[in-house]
Design a protein around this motif. Structure first.
Motif, PDB file in Angstrom:
ATOM      1  N   LEU A 168      10.897  17.695  33.879  1.00 33.88           N
ATOM      2  CA  LEU A 168       9.643  17.196  33.316  1.00 33.88           C
ATOM      3  C   LEU A 168       9.163  15.954  34.046  1.00 33.88           C
ATOM      4  CD1 LEU A 168      10.470  17.444  29.495  1.00 33.88           C
ATOM      5  CD2 LEU A 168       8.921  18.936  30.780  1.00 33.88           C
ATOM      6  N   GLY A 169       7.900  15.618  33.814  1.00 37.20           N
ATOM      7  CA  GLY A 169       7.307  14.402  34.392  1.00 37.20           C
ATOM      8  C   GLY A 169       7.367  13.251  33.405  1.00 37.20           C
ATOM      9  N   ASN A 170       6.205  12.645  33.152  1.00 38.33           N
ATOM     10  CA  ASN A 170       6.093  11.448  32.324  1.00 38.33           C
ATOM     11  C   ASN A 170       6.376  11.726  30.836  1.00 38.33           C
ATOM     12  OD1 ASN A 170       5.320   9.046  31.182  1.00 38.33           O
ATOM     13  ND2 ASN A 170       3.130   9.354  31.541  1.00 38.33           N
ATOM     14  N   ARG A 190       4.555  23.983  25.336  1.00 41.33           N
ATOM     15  CA  ARG A 190       5.119  25.338  25.431  1.00 41.33           C
ATOM     16  C   ARG A 190       6.232  25.391  26.479  1.00 41.33           C
ATOM     17  NH1 ARG A 190       3.914  30.625  25.679  1.00 41.33           N
ATOM     18  NH2 ARG A 190       6.037  31.394  25.595  1.00 41.33           N
ATOM     19  N   LYS A 191       6.047  24.620  27.564  1.00 38.16           N
ATOM     20  CA  LYS A 191       7.092  24.555  28.593  1.00 38.16           C
ATOM     21  C   LYS A 191       8.398  24.095  27.946  1.00 38.16           C
ATOM     22  CE  LYS A 191       8.160  22.121  32.915  1.00 38.16           C
ATOM     23  NZ  LYS A 191       7.634  21.239  33.994  1.00 38.16           N
ATOM     24  N   VAL A 192       8.302  23.103  27.050  1.00 43.85           N
ATOM     25  CA  VAL A 192       9.494  22.572  26.386  1.00 43.85           C
ATOM     26  C   VAL A 192      10.066  23.574  25.378  1.00 43.85           C
ATOM     27  CG1 VAL A 192      10.322  20.777  24.790  1.00 43.85           C
ATOM     28  CG2 VAL A 192       8.872  20.152  26.738  1.00 43.85           C
ATOM     29  N   PHE A 207       4.631  14.401  37.736  1.00 47.69           N
ATOM     30  CA  PHE A 207       3.808  13.228  37.435  1.00 47.69           C
ATOM     31  C   PHE A 207       2.410  13.447  38.020  1.00 47.69           C
ATOM     32  CE2 PHE A 207       7.940  11.584  36.560  1.00 47.69           C
ATOM     33  CZ  PHE A 207       7.758  10.555  35.652  1.00 47.69           C
ATOM     34  N   ARG A 208       1.406  12.861  37.395  1.00 49.30           N
ATOM     35  CA  ARG A 208       0.026  13.097  37.814  1.00 49.30           C
ATOM     36  C   ARG A 208      -0.553  11.921  38.590  1.00 49.30           C
ATOM     37  NH1 ARG A 208      -1.817  16.153  32.229  1.00 49.30           N
ATOM     38  NH2 ARG A 208      -0.612  18.014  32.718  1.00 49.30           N
ATOM     39  N   PRO A 209      -1.538  12.176  39.471  1.00 46.59           N
ATOM     40  CA  PRO A 209      -2.150  11.103  40.248  1.00 46.59           C
ATOM     41  C   PRO A 209      -2.764  10.021  39.361  1.00 46.59           C
ATOM     42  CG  PRO A 209      -2.856  13.247  41.068  1.00 46.59           C
ATOM     43  CD  PRO A 209      -2.070  13.506  39.817  1.00 46.59           C
ATOM     44  N   ALA A 210      -3.291  10.399  38.204  1.00 43.45           N
ATOM     45  CA  ALA A 210      -3.797   9.428  37.219  1.00 43.45           C
ATOM     46  C   ALA A 210      -3.448   9.998  35.851  1.00 43.45           C
ATOM     47  CB  ALA A 210      -5.299   9.242  37.356  1.00 43.45           C
ATOM     48  N   GLU A 211      -2.953   9.150  34.972  1.00 36.50           N
ATOM     49  CA  GLU A 211      -2.438   9.644  33.679  1.00 36.50           C
ATOM     50  C   GLU A 211      -3.319   9.194  32.527  1.00 36.50           C
ATOM     51  OE1 GLU A 211      -1.076  11.722  31.723  1.00 36.50           O
ATOM     52  OE2 GLU A 211       1.068  11.503  32.191  1.00 36.50           O
ATOM     53  N   VAL A 212      -3.335   9.992  31.485  1.00 37.46           N
ATOM     54  CA  VAL A 212      -3.920   9.606  30.202  1.00 37.46           C
ATOM     55  C   VAL A 212      -2.742   9.161  29.350  1.00 37.46           C
ATOM     56  CG1 VAL A 212      -5.105  10.477  28.145  1.00 37.46           C
ATOM     57  CG2 VAL A 212      -5.832  11.231  30.432  1.00 37.46           C
ATOM     58  N   LYS A 250       1.373   9.633  25.294  1.00 44.19           N
ATOM     59  CA  LYS A 250       1.219   9.900  23.856  1.00 44.19           C
ATOM     60  C   LYS A 250       0.028  10.812  23.622  1.00 44.19           C
ATOM     61  CE  LYS A 250       3.154   5.761  21.827  1.00 44.19           C
ATOM     62  NZ  LYS A 250       2.832   4.452  21.235  1.00 44.19           N
ATOM     63  N   ARG A 251       0.259  11.805  22.775  1.00 42.59           N
ATOM     64  CA  ARG A 251      -0.815  12.753  22.456  1.00 42.59           C
ATOM     65  C   ARG A 251      -0.921  12.954  20.954  1.00 42.59           C
ATOM     66  NH1 ARG A 251      -1.722  11.893  26.914  1.00 42.59           N
ATOM     67  NH2 ARG A 251      -2.217  13.253  28.667  1.00 42.59           N
ATOM     68  N   ASP A 252      -2.120  13.337  20.529  1.00 40.09           N
ATOM     69  CA  ASP A 252      -2.391  13.705  19.139  1.00 40.09           C
ATOM     70  C   ASP A 252      -2.383  15.232  19.112  1.00 40.09           C
ATOM     71  OD1 ASP A 252      -3.791  14.497  16.833  1.00 40.09           O
ATOM     72  OD2 ASP A 252      -4.951  12.643  16.786  1.00 40.09           O
TER      73      ASP A 252
HETATM   74  P1  GDP Z   1      -2.997  17.637  28.672  1.00 38.62           P
HETATM   75  O1  GDP Z   1      -3.003  16.526  27.672  1.00 38.62           O
HETATM   76  O2  GDP Z   1      -4.144  18.581  28.516  1.00 38.62           O
HETATM   77  O3  GDP Z   1      -2.850  17.164  30.069  1.00 38.62           O
HETATM   78  O4  GDP Z   1      -1.712  18.535  28.275  1.00 38.62           O
HETATM   79  P2  GDP Z   1      -0.318  18.811  29.019  1.00 38.62           P
HETATM   80  O5  GDP Z   1       0.524  19.516  28.005  1.00 38.62           O
HETATM   81  O6  GDP Z   1      -0.518  19.483  30.332  1.00 38.62           O
HETATM   82  O7  GDP Z   1       0.266  17.356  29.301  1.00 38.62           O
HETATM   83  C1  GDP Z   1       0.526  16.436  28.263  1.00 38.62           C
HETATM   84  C2  GDP Z   1       1.275  15.233  28.790  1.00 38.62           C
HETATM   85  O8  GDP Z   1       2.598  15.612  29.141  1.00 38.62           O
HETATM   86  C3  GDP Z   1       0.674  14.593  30.046  1.00 38.62           C
HETATM   87  O9  GDP Z   1       0.657  13.211  29.871  1.00 38.62           O
HETATM   88  C4  GDP Z   1       1.648  14.971  31.155  1.00 38.62           C
HETATM   89  O10 GDP Z   1       1.721  14.022  32.202  1.00 38.62           O
HETATM   90  C5  GDP Z   1       2.958  15.001  30.378  1.00 38.62           C
HETATM   91  N1  GDP Z   1       4.017  15.786  31.034  1.00 38.62           N
HETATM   92  C6  GDP Z   1       5.276  15.362  31.321  1.00 38.62           C
HETATM   93  N2  GDP Z   1       5.983  16.324  31.933  1.00 38.62           N
HETATM   94  C7  GDP Z   1       5.156  17.409  32.048  1.00 38.62           C
HETATM   95  C8  GDP Z   1       5.316  18.720  32.598  1.00 38.62           C
HETATM   96  O11 GDP Z   1       6.365  19.080  33.116  1.00 38.62           O
HETATM   97  N3  GDP Z   1       4.240  19.557  32.514  1.00 38.62           N
HETATM   98  C9  GDP Z   1       3.071  19.175  31.921  1.00 38.62           C
HETATM   99  N4  GDP Z   1       2.061  20.039  31.827  1.00 38.62           N
HETATM  100  N5  GDP Z   1       2.883  17.931  31.421  1.00 38.62           N
HETATM  101  C10 GDP Z   1       3.916  17.062  31.476  1.00 38.62           C
END
Ligand code: GDP
Length: 320
Positions: free
Chosen positions: A208-210, A189-191, A275-280, A214-216
């Motif tokens: 943005l961060g990482n 939604r941010k995007v 960026f997060r302290p630990a990433e999925v 990859k997400r489903d």
């Molecule tokens: P999540 O899978 O529940 O953590 O859903 P999110 O939408 O918060 O994050 C999905 C992925 O996007 C994660 O791997 C985040 O590290 C990455 N990401 C990259 N940039 C951003 C950002 O600016 N905001 C958020 N929320 N996530 C980001």
């Protein structure tokens, strides 16, 4: 008339589930936290059809009272501190609400002797640093955030109450699911909101961060159908709900910018703050069990989902 109690009614999933249950003729009760500023944005179109009850997952008394008033046939526990990023900033609160809160809700049901069916909103974040790909109901958990850890507790206490007290309790392991009602703090939604604002000339960059995670990603409106279907089965069980496709954050960004005819590279700036302290790194679910037993399938594609969200954000932002 069937009665349902939904915790987290004002959130994305709560509002779509309320739409679905109302269309099926349910009486819908929604648990709502007391807050200084009320936010009914997601449910404003059905506000008069819902009975709001005030309560908090940390307060058993309020849950007992809500169950006493609603006398629900079905309880959907969708309330949580649901933002992964903030769970490092508020790890104890996240544990209390997202984890122990599930036990409070289960206790309220058990002590009521009402035989209400229970749905727990479990999460693909429980798979975290994945030990198997794609992830199924049998994949071991390896959570990577205080949120993920709390959700693992919520999942197992649901299974435990089913096995200990014979409660009809289901855990839906939902992979990421998005919509125009998604909170702005989530990357999807941010995007889409930023793309709309950039297109309309009210914003000129997106931090943005990482971008490699990859997400489903599926559509929340499709996913609430699966929740309901779980509670209509003869026996309670756990199900993975996913599309079976995975995409990078970068692909989400590219698709959203492409839709409005802009090049993402001209606007996106990497910001270490996100960026997060630990990433999925990688999530991809196998929804075969849900397809077979629930006759459930996602309907909205990755591209259509992004376009739906950008369209809605264009409308919202041009009204401002
Ligand atoms: P999540 O899978 O529940 O953590 O859903 P999110 O939408 O918060 O994050 C999905 C992925 O996007 C994660 O791997 C985040 O590290 C990455 N990401 C990259 N940039 C951003 C950002 O600016 N905001 C958020 N929320 N996530 C980001």
């Amino acid at each position: 008339m069937k009665k349902a109690l939904i915790t987290g009614i004002t959130g994305q999933d709560g509002s779509y589930l309320a739409d679905l249950l109302l269309s099926k003729g349910y009486k819908v009760y929604g648990l709502k936290r007391r807050t200084a500023t009320e936010n009914y944005e997601n449910v404003k179109h059905i506000k008069d059809e819902i009975d709001f009850l005030s309560g908090d997952l940390r307060d058993l008394t309020s849950l007992t009272e809500a169950v006493k008033i609603a006398k629900p046939d079905e309880v959907y526990n969708l309330a949580a501190q649901s933002y992964v990023g903030d769970s490092w900033k508020q790890p104890i609160y996240t544990g209390e609400v997202t984890g122990l809160g599930v036990t409070n809700m289960l206790e309220a049901i058990r002590l009521s002797n009402l035989n209400a069916r229970f749905y727990q909103a479990s999460s693909s974040e429980m798979f975290g640093k994945v030990v198997e790909t794609p992830q199924t109901e049998k994949t071991p958990f390896y959570p990577r955030s205080p949120y993920g850890v709390a959700k693992v507790y919520g999942h197992w206490i649901t299974v435990n109450y089913r096995e200990s007290f014979n409660l009809f309790a289901c855990s839906g392991i939902l992979f990421n699911h998005e919509s125009p009602r998604r909170g702005i703090e989530f990357v999807t939604r941010k995007v889409t909101d930023a793309v709309a604002k950039i297109k309309l000339g009210i914003q000129n960059e997106l931090r943005l961060g990482n971008l490699d995670a990859k997400r489903d990603w599926g559509f929340a409106g499709d996913y609430v159908e699966a929740m309901w279907k779980m509670l209509q089965q003869d026996d309670p069980d756990d199900y993975v709900i996913a599309t079976g496709e995975t995409h990078t954050v970068k692909e989400w960004v590219q698709t959203a910018f492409n839709y409005v005819g802009l090049k993402w590279e001209n606007y996106v700036i990497a910001d270490p703050k996100f960026f997060r302290p630990a990433e999925v790194d990688l999530l991809i679910g196998n929804p075969q069990k849900a397809k077979g037993q629930l006759d459930w399938e996602p309907k909205v594609s990755f591209k259509n989902l992004i376009e739906m969200m950008v369209e809605e954000d264009l409308k919202r932002n041009s009204k401002k």
